[in-house]
Structure formats: C-alpha cells, structure tokens
Design a protein around this motif. Structure first.
Motif, PDB file in Angstrom:
ATOM      1  N   ALA A 140       4.877  20.955  94.322  1.00  0.00           N
ATOM      2  CA  ALA A 140       5.337  21.186  92.943  1.00  0.00           C
ATOM      3  C   ALA A 140       6.505  20.272  92.606  1.00  0.00           C
ATOM      4  CB  ALA A 140       5.734  22.649  92.758  1.00  0.00           C
ATOM      5  N   ARG A 141       7.446  20.135  93.531  1.00  0.00           N
ATOM      6  CA  ARG A 141       8.592  19.248  93.294  1.00  0.00           C
ATOM      7  C   ARG A 141       8.117  17.802  93.082  1.00  0.00           C
ATOM      8  NH1 ARG A 141      13.893  21.034  95.173  1.00  0.00           N
ATOM      9  NH2 ARG A 141      13.780  23.195  95.899  1.00  0.00           N
ATOM     10  N   ALA A 142       7.214  17.355  93.941  1.00  0.00           N
ATOM     11  CA  ALA A 142       6.717  15.984  93.829  1.00  0.00           C
ATOM     12  C   ALA A 142       5.910  15.789  92.548  1.00  0.00           C
ATOM     13  CB  ALA A 142       5.883  15.624  95.052  1.00  0.00           C
ATOM     14  N   ALA A 143       5.102  16.768  92.175  1.00  0.00           N
ATOM     15  CA  ALA A 143       4.329  16.667  90.928  1.00  0.00           C
ATOM     16  C   ALA A 143       5.266  16.543  89.740  1.00  0.00           C
ATOM     17  CB  ALA A 143       3.411  17.879  90.768  1.00  0.00           C
ATOM     18  N   HIS A 144       6.308  17.342  89.733  1.00  0.00           N
ATOM     19  CA  HIS A 144       7.321  17.283  88.671  1.00  0.00           C
ATOM     20  C   HIS A 144       7.981  15.900  88.639  1.00  0.00           C
ATOM     21  CE1 HIS A 144      10.508  18.695  86.012  1.00  0.00           C
ATOM     22  NE2 HIS A 144      11.394  18.222  86.870  1.00  0.00           N
ATOM     23  N   GLU A 145       8.349  15.391  89.808  1.00  0.00           N
ATOM     24  CA  GLU A 145       8.989  14.082  89.899  1.00  0.00           C
ATOM     25  C   GLU A 145       8.051  12.951  89.477  1.00  0.00           C
ATOM     26  OE1 GLU A 145      10.164  14.243  93.977  1.00  0.00           O
ATOM     27  OE2 GLU A 145      11.967  15.406  93.545  1.00  0.00           O
ATOM     28  N   HIS A 146       6.738  13.153  89.662  1.00  0.00           N
ATOM     29  CA  HIS A 146       5.749  12.153  89.248  1.00  0.00           C
ATOM     30  C   HIS A 146       5.403  12.259  87.764  1.00  0.00           C
ATOM     31  CE1 HIS A 146       5.068  11.436  93.554  1.00  0.00           C
ATOM     32  NE2 HIS A 146       4.389  10.358  93.196  1.00  0.00           N
ATOM     33  N   GLY A 147       5.970  13.233  87.070  1.00  0.00           N
ATOM     34  CA  GLY A 147       5.766  13.339  85.635  1.00  0.00           C
ATOM     35  C   GLY A 147       4.609  14.206  85.184  1.00  0.00           C
ATOM     36  N   TYR A 148       4.046  14.997  86.082  1.00  0.00           N
ATOM     37  CA  TYR A 148       2.972  15.909  85.700  1.00  0.00           C
ATOM     38  C   TYR A 148       3.559  17.194  85.130  1.00  0.00           C
ATOM     39  CZ  TYR A 148      -0.077  12.903  88.453  1.00  0.00           C
ATOM     40  OH  TYR A 148      -0.769  11.826  88.937  1.00  0.00           O
ATOM     41  N   ASN A 149       2.851  17.802  84.192  1.00  0.00           N
ATOM     42  CA  ASN A 149       3.156  19.178  83.814  1.00  0.00           C
ATOM     43  C   ASN A 149       2.678  20.041  84.968  1.00  0.00           C
ATOM     44  OD1 ASN A 149       4.192  18.688  81.150  1.00  0.00           O
ATOM     45  ND2 ASN A 149       2.095  18.230  80.525  1.00  0.00           N
ATOM     46  N   VAL A 150       3.499  20.995  85.376  1.00  0.00           N
ATOM     47  CA  VAL A 150       3.212  21.794  86.565  1.00  0.00           C
ATOM     48  C   VAL A 150       3.046  23.252  86.162  1.00  0.00           C
ATOM     49  CG1 VAL A 150       4.060  22.530  88.833  1.00  0.00           C
ATOM     50  CG2 VAL A 150       4.535  20.200  88.004  1.00  0.00           C
ATOM     51  N   THR A 151       1.954  23.855  86.616  1.00  0.00           N
ATOM     52  CA  THR A 151       1.715  25.286  86.440  1.00  0.00           C
ATOM     53  C   THR A 151       1.477  25.880  87.812  1.00  0.00           C
ATOM     54  OG1 THR A 151       0.770  24.972  84.249  1.00  0.00           O
ATOM     55  CG2 THR A 151       0.215  27.015  85.374  1.00  0.00           C
ATOM     56  N   LEU A 152       2.078  27.034  88.060  1.00  0.00           N
ATOM     57  CA  LEU A 152       2.014  27.664  89.376  1.00  0.00           C
ATOM     58  C   LEU A 152       1.365  29.031  89.248  1.00  0.00           C
ATOM     59  CD1 LEU A 152       5.325  26.238  89.361  1.00  0.00           C
ATOM     60  CD2 LEU A 152       4.131  25.955  91.530  1.00  0.00           C
ATOM     61  N   ALA A 153       0.244  29.201  89.939  1.00  0.00           N
ATOM     62  CA  ALA A 153      -0.490  30.471  89.928  1.00  0.00           C
ATOM     63  C   ALA A 153       0.161  31.397  90.953  1.00  0.00           C
ATOM     64  CB  ALA A 153      -1.963  30.243  90.245  1.00  0.00           C
ATOM     65  N   THR A 154       1.101  32.197  90.498  1.00  0.00           N
ATOM     66  CA  THR A 154       1.991  32.923  91.403  1.00  0.00           C
ATOM     67  C   THR A 154       1.304  33.976  92.267  1.00  0.00           C
ATOM     68  OG1 THR A 154       2.552  34.457  89.619  1.00  0.00           O
ATOM     69  CG2 THR A 154       3.995  32.554  89.942  1.00  0.00           C
ATOM     70  N   ASP A 155       0.147  34.476  91.840  1.00  0.00           N
ATOM     71  CA  ASP A 155      -0.571  35.444  92.678  1.00  0.00           C
ATOM     72  C   ASP A 155      -1.673  34.787  93.502  1.00  0.00           C
ATOM     73  OD1 ASP A 155      -2.284  34.938  90.562  1.00  0.00           O
ATOM     74  OD2 ASP A 155      -2.848  37.036  90.262  1.00  0.00           O
ATOM     75  N   ALA A 156      -1.764  33.468  93.428  1.00  0.00           N
ATOM     76  CA  ALA A 156      -2.721  32.711  94.229  1.00  0.00           C
ATOM     77  C   ALA A 156      -1.973  31.838  95.235  1.00  0.00           C
ATOM     78  CB  ALA A 156      -3.627  31.870  93.334  1.00  0.00           C
ATOM     79  N   MET A 157      -0.829  32.362  95.660  1.00  0.00           N
ATOM     80  CA  MET A 157      -0.048  31.714  96.715  1.00  0.00           C
ATOM     81  C   MET A 157       0.692  32.806  97.481  1.00  0.00           C
ATOM     82  SD  MET A 157       3.018  29.935  94.464  1.00  0.00           S
ATOM     83  CE  MET A 157       1.901  29.013  93.436  1.00  0.00           C
ATOM     84  N   THR A 158       1.031  32.512  98.698  1.00  0.00           N
ATOM     85  CA  THR A 158       1.780  33.449  99.527  1.00  0.00           C
ATOM     86  C   THR A 158       2.554  32.662 100.567  1.00  0.00           C
ATOM     87  OG1 THR A 158       1.618  35.598 100.633  1.00  0.00           O
ATOM     88  CG2 THR A 158       0.012  33.930 101.298  1.00  0.00           C
ATOM     89  N   ASP A 159       3.369  33.377 101.327  1.00  0.00           N
ATOM     90  CA  ASP A 159       4.277  32.725 102.266  1.00  0.00           C
ATOM     91  C   ASP A 159       4.271  33.483 103.584  1.00  0.00           C
ATOM     92  OD1 ASP A 159       6.984  31.698 103.378  1.00  0.00           O
ATOM     93  OD2 ASP A 159       6.765  30.616 101.492  1.00  0.00           O
ATOM     94  N   LEU A 160       4.836  32.875 104.582  1.00  0.00           N
ATOM     95  CA  LEU A 160       5.052  33.562 105.857  1.00  0.00           C
ATOM     96  C   LEU A 160       6.183  34.572 105.718  1.00  0.00           C
ATOM     97  CD1 LEU A 160       4.946  30.359 108.086  1.00  0.00           C
ATOM     98  CD2 LEU A 160       3.049  31.864 107.468  1.00  0.00           C
ATOM     99  N   ASP A 161       7.051  34.338 104.737  1.00  0.00           N
ATOM    100  CA  ASP A 161       8.227  35.165 104.506  1.00  0.00           C
ATOM    101  C   ASP A 161       8.228  35.595 103.032  1.00  0.00           C
ATOM    102  OD1 ASP A 161      10.781  36.148 103.938  1.00  0.00           O
ATOM    103  OD2 ASP A 161      11.831  34.516 104.943  1.00  0.00           O
ATOM    104  N   PRO A 162       8.024  36.880 102.745  1.00  0.00           N
ATOM    105  CA  PRO A 162       7.993  37.328 101.347  1.00  0.00           C
ATOM    106  C   PRO A 162       9.273  36.993 100.569  1.00  0.00           C
ATOM    107  CG  PRO A 162       7.147  39.047 102.778  1.00  0.00           C
ATOM    108  CD  PRO A 162       7.709  37.975 103.676  1.00  0.00           C
ATOM    109  N   GLU A 163      10.412  36.968 101.239  1.00  0.00           N
ATOM    110  CA  GLU A 163      11.661  36.629 100.559  1.00  0.00           C
ATOM    111  C   GLU A 163      11.675  35.146 100.158  1.00  0.00           C
ATOM    112  OE1 GLU A 163      15.207  37.012  98.647  1.00  0.00           O
ATOM    113  OE2 GLU A 163      13.843  38.590  99.324  1.00  0.00           O
ATOM    114  N   ALA A 164      11.141  34.295 101.006  1.00  0.00           N
ATOM    115  CA  ALA A 164      11.044  32.872 100.664  1.00  0.00           C
ATOM    116  C   ALA A 164      10.096  32.683  99.481  1.00  0.00           C
ATOM    117  CB  ALA A 164      10.573  32.070 101.873  1.00  0.00           C
TER     118      ALA A 164
END
Length: 194
Positions: A140-164
């Motif tokens: 996401a950071r790189a997409a933003h830096e490359h000039g793309y509009n960024v959308t994040l599907a927040t329930d279609a991602m997860t982490d090893l650490d819920p707090e992270a």
C-alpha cells in the motif's frame, strides 16, 4: 474515510494468499475468511475484465536471496515445505490473472508489478492479503508512492498479530488511501460498471 469510488481502470492486488501463508492462523479475521472474501472480489473483477494480480512471496532454499541487514527480531531460518509458495487453489488458474513473484515485503520492490499496472493503464489498486502490517502495508505504501489511488479491503486481510492489524487499519491506511469492506467494494464495483 470509507471508500468512495473505484476508477474505471482498477486492479485487484492480492498479497501472499498462498498455501504456506494461509496455513498460519490470522487475526482478527481467519485466513479462510480472508481467502473467501478475496475470491469473491477476484470473481467480480474478472467478470468485469479488470486486472487481478496474484502476488506470491518466495525465496531460495539456501536463503541466498533473503533481504540482508540486522534486525531485533530473528528471521525465519527454517526450511519451507514443498509448495508453500503456491497461490491458493481457490484463486489460481485463471489465465487472465497476472502473477507477480516477490522476495521482499512489498509487491512493488524488485518486481514488474508497476510495469504490468501501467501498461494496462491502471490508476487504482484494491489490496487484500496477509499480513496486514507487513506485505499489505508495504505494498500500500509503495502503491501510494507510485501515484496509484489505493483502496484497502479491511475484512479481506489479516495479520499474525491482531494489534498490528488494527494499527495498520486505523493509523496507517487512512494516510495512504480509502478503506472499506468487501461488501462496500463489491457494491461500488457493481454501481461503477453497470
């Protein structure tokens, strides 16, 4: 800010939904749920002839291509089982999809992802995947830096650490783009292309 629009040339970029990564428990969403939601998004994008990019992470068995440098946390040094870096069966196999192989956290660094997107005149990316605070956030950071509009599907991602995961969703992603659920994005996709 919730997701407001999808550009006519939007691509779905799926980060590390591969067999070895999906075997790791995730939080706050299960990796099974993340995969199921991503499959729904991929099917909707494909139905509208919009690009689907499947990103996989891999590395040499001997670690020769691992990112160098000292870190406070040790890196995984164990051997990976055969097939750990194969895209999940539920996503793989569509000949229209673009497959990008990375050896770092970001799907942009050291890959041809940007070239694939620009040649297709993509102006926006929708991101899903594992882990939220590592591969997805770096991409996401790189997409933003490359000039793309960024959308994040927040329930279609997860982490090893819920707090992270929570930190990325609440603190980082609003600075990089717009966030929404799978349902929000599918609704916009239907409205945009109908």
């Amino acid at each position: 800010m919730p997701v407001t629009t999808l550009d006519p040339k939007t691509a779905l970029v799926v980060v590390d939904l591969q067999k070895g990564v999906l075997a790791i428990p995730g939080g706050p969403h299960s990796t099974d749920d993340v995969l199921a939601r991503t499959v729904r998004l991929a099917e909707a994008f494909r139905a509208r002839d919009l690009p689907v990019v499947l990103v996989r992470v891999t590395g040499a068995a001997d670690g020769a291509d691992a990112v160098p440098g000292r870190t406070d946390l040790p890196r995984a040094g164990h051997a990976r089982p055969d097939g750990w870096d194969e895209i999940a069966d539920d996503l793989a196999g569509d000949p229209r999809d673009i497959v990008v192989t990375k050896r770092n956290w970001s799907a942009f660094y050291g890959t041809d992802l940007d070239l694939h997107l620009r040649r297709r005149r993509v102006t926006q990316v929708v991101l899903t995947g594992v882990a939220t605070s590592i591969g997805v956030e770096s991409t996401a950071r790189a997409a933003h830096e490359h000039g793309y509009n960024v959308t994040l599907a927040t329930d279609a991602m997860t982490d090893l650490d819920p707090e992270a995961h929570r930190n990325s969703i609440e603190k980082i992603f609003p600075r990089l783009g717009e966030t929404g659920t799978t349902a929000d994005i599918l609704g916009l996709l239907a409205a945009t292309t109908s």
